[in-house]
Design a protein around this motif. Structure first.
Motif, PDB file in Angstrom:
ATOM      1  N   ALA A  46     -23.407  53.343 -33.245  1.00  0.00           N
ATOM      2  CA  ALA A  46     -23.594  55.053 -31.778  1.00  0.00           C
ATOM      3  C   ALA A  46     -23.355  56.020 -32.873  1.00  0.00           C
ATOM      4  O   ALA A  46     -24.635  57.353 -32.419  1.00  0.00           O
ATOM      5  N   THR A  47     -22.243  56.255 -33.995  1.00  0.00           N
ATOM      6  CA  THR A  47     -23.260  57.412 -34.885  1.00  0.00           C
ATOM      7  C   THR A  47     -24.218  57.217 -35.747  1.00  0.00           C
ATOM      8  O   THR A  47     -24.847  58.241 -35.421  1.00  0.00           O
ATOM      9  N   VAL A  48     -25.068  56.105 -35.887  1.00  0.00           N
ATOM     10  CA  VAL A  48     -26.063  56.406 -36.594  1.00  0.00           C
ATOM     11  C   VAL A  48     -26.855  56.424 -35.833  1.00  0.00           C
ATOM     12  O   VAL A  48     -27.966  57.345 -36.746  1.00  0.00           O
ATOM     13  N   VAL A  49     -27.176  55.956 -34.097  1.00  0.00           N
ATOM     14  CA  VAL A  49     -27.561  56.391 -33.490  1.00  0.00           C
ATOM     15  C   VAL A  49     -27.716  58.045 -32.698  1.00  0.00           C
ATOM     16  O   VAL A  49     -29.194  58.702 -33.081  1.00  0.00           O
ATOM     17  N   SER A  50     -27.005  58.303 -32.924  1.00  0.00           N
ATOM     18  CA  SER A  50     -26.545  59.927 -32.432  1.00  0.00           C
ATOM     19  C   SER A  50     -27.041  60.822 -33.721  1.00  0.00           C
ATOM     20  O   SER A  50     -27.669  61.737 -33.716  1.00  0.00           O
ATOM     21  N   ARG A  51     -26.961  60.288 -34.988  1.00  0.00           N
ATOM     22  CA  ARG A  51     -27.792  61.554 -35.695  1.00  0.00           C
ATOM     23  C   ARG A  51     -28.735  60.963 -35.954  1.00  0.00           C
ATOM     24  O   ARG A  51     -29.246  61.523 -36.299  1.00  0.00           O
ATOM     25  N   TYR A  52     -29.740  59.991 -35.695  1.00  0.00           N
ATOM     26  CA  TYR A  52     -31.143  59.758 -35.587  1.00  0.00           C
ATOM     27  C   TYR A  52     -31.561  60.580 -34.187  1.00  0.00           C
ATOM     28  O   TYR A  52     -32.794  61.451 -34.459  1.00  0.00           O
ATOM     29  N   SER A  74     -20.601  48.648 -30.400  1.00  0.00           N
ATOM     30  CA  SER A  74     -20.577  48.953 -31.514  1.00  0.00           C
ATOM     31  C   SER A  74     -20.249  50.623 -31.985  1.00  0.00           C
ATOM     32  O   SER A  74     -21.776  51.239 -31.892  1.00  0.00           O
ATOM     33  N   PRO A  75     -19.387  51.542 -32.670  1.00  0.00           N
ATOM     34  CA  PRO A  75     -18.887  52.562 -32.394  1.00  0.00           C
ATOM     35  C   PRO A  75     -19.206  52.952 -33.254  1.00  0.00           C
ATOM     36  O   PRO A  75     -20.125  54.404 -33.368  1.00  0.00           O
ATOM     37  N   GLU A  76     -19.854  52.403 -33.936  1.00  0.00           N
ATOM     38  CA  GLU A  76     -20.355  52.654 -35.889  1.00  0.00           C
ATOM     39  C   GLU A  76     -21.481  52.954 -35.624  1.00  0.00           C
ATOM     40  O   GLU A  76     -22.705  54.204 -36.344  1.00  0.00           O
ATOM     41  N   HIS A  80     -29.667  61.023 -19.999  1.00  0.00           N
ATOM     42  CA  HIS A  80     -30.229  59.475 -20.570  1.00  0.00           C
ATOM     43  C   HIS A  80     -29.597  59.406 -21.921  1.00  0.00           C
ATOM     44  O   HIS A  80     -29.531  58.535 -22.485  1.00  0.00           O
ATOM     45  N   LEU A  81     -29.506  60.164 -23.029  1.00  0.00           N
ATOM     46  CA  LEU A  81     -28.191  60.375 -23.868  1.00  0.00           C
ATOM     47  C   LEU A  81     -27.289  59.652 -23.758  1.00  0.00           C
ATOM     48  O   LEU A  81     -26.597  58.691 -24.762  1.00  0.00           O
ATOM     49  N   ASP A  82     -26.560  59.864 -23.153  1.00  0.00           N
ATOM     50  CA  ASP A  82     -25.340  59.948 -22.605  1.00  0.00           C
ATOM     51  C   ASP A  82     -25.311  58.592 -22.141  1.00  0.00           C
ATOM     52  O   ASP A  82     -24.328  57.160 -22.807  1.00  0.00           O
ATOM     53  N   LEU A  83     -25.807  57.628 -21.181  1.00  0.00           N
ATOM     54  CA  LEU A  83     -25.784  56.739 -20.997  1.00  0.00           C
ATOM     55  C   LEU A  83     -26.019  55.653 -22.081  1.00  0.00           C
ATOM     56  O   LEU A  83     -25.686  54.464 -22.373  1.00  0.00           O
ATOM     57  N   ALA A  84     -27.577  56.065 -23.451  1.00  0.00           N
ATOM     58  CA  ALA A  84     -28.161  55.000 -24.058  1.00  0.00           C
ATOM     59  C   ALA A  84     -26.482  55.402 -25.151  1.00  0.00           C
ATOM     60  O   ALA A  84     -26.431  53.556 -26.012  1.00  0.00           O
ATOM     61  N   LEU A  85     -25.710  55.873 -25.842  1.00  0.00           N
ATOM     62  CA  LEU A  85     -24.756  56.079 -26.701  1.00  0.00           C
ATOM     63  C   LEU A  85     -23.430  55.317 -26.474  1.00  0.00           C
ATOM     64  O   LEU A  85     -22.979  55.260 -26.659  1.00  0.00           O
TER      65      LEU A  85
END
Length: 157
Positions: A19-25, A15-17, A3-8
């Motif tokens: 996605a980076t912010v979301v992954s950190r959260y 927006s790749p940027e 589910h994380l893979d799909l969401a990211l």
């Protein structure tokens, strides 16, 4: 972790940027031992060199990257102003795979929707993702996905 893979992946398309912010959260563990279980595109965001390599690879895949020469680690490293050894080592540490293996993953990722949507024959799809013939792509799809082209086309419909 699917589910994380799909969401990211969905966020990264916009927006790749972001996605980076979301992954950190999300506090996704990016240690190399976890690499096989986490989306490679997310992992690429964790290292500037690997991120540049991922962008370079996608750009060269779309441009019909040198069908005669194939993937060149030396050419990729030179384009990124680093050594082949450094690029190899960083990809292995961050992605858990070699630059060539990652490049092949991108080819498979790009070929899958073409199998479904384009109506192109396998040789045309192979040319689209940077292979000289369909036999090489057929072998790669079977290795990576565990299914043949006929099955993949039927599965996607």
């Amino acid at each position: 972790m699917g589910h994380l893979d799909l969401a990211l992946w969905l966020i990264c398309k916009a927006s790749p940027e972001l996605a980076t912010v979301v992954s950190r959260y999300l506090f996704v563990d990016i240690r190399s031992l976890q690499a096989p279980y986490i989306i490679p595109n997310h992992l690429a965001q964790a290292d500037p060199l690997v991120l540049r390599f991922e962008r370079w690879a996608r750009d060269h895949l779309k441009a019909g990257f040198s069908l005669q020469a194939g993937f060149s680690l030396q050419e990729a490293a030179s384009s990124l102003a680093t050594s082949a050894c450094t690029l190899q080592r960083r990809c292995k540490a961050v992605l858990g795979k070699s630059p060539l293996s990652y490049f092949q993953d991108l080819r498979v990722e790009h070929a899958q929707p073409l199998l479904h949507d384009s109506g192109l024959d396998l040789d045309a799809i192979a040319a689209e993702v940077g292979y000289a013939d369909g036999a090489t792509l057929r072998t790669l799809l079977r290795q990576r996905l565990g299914r043949g082209v006929r099955y993949l086309r039927a599965e996607l419909r």
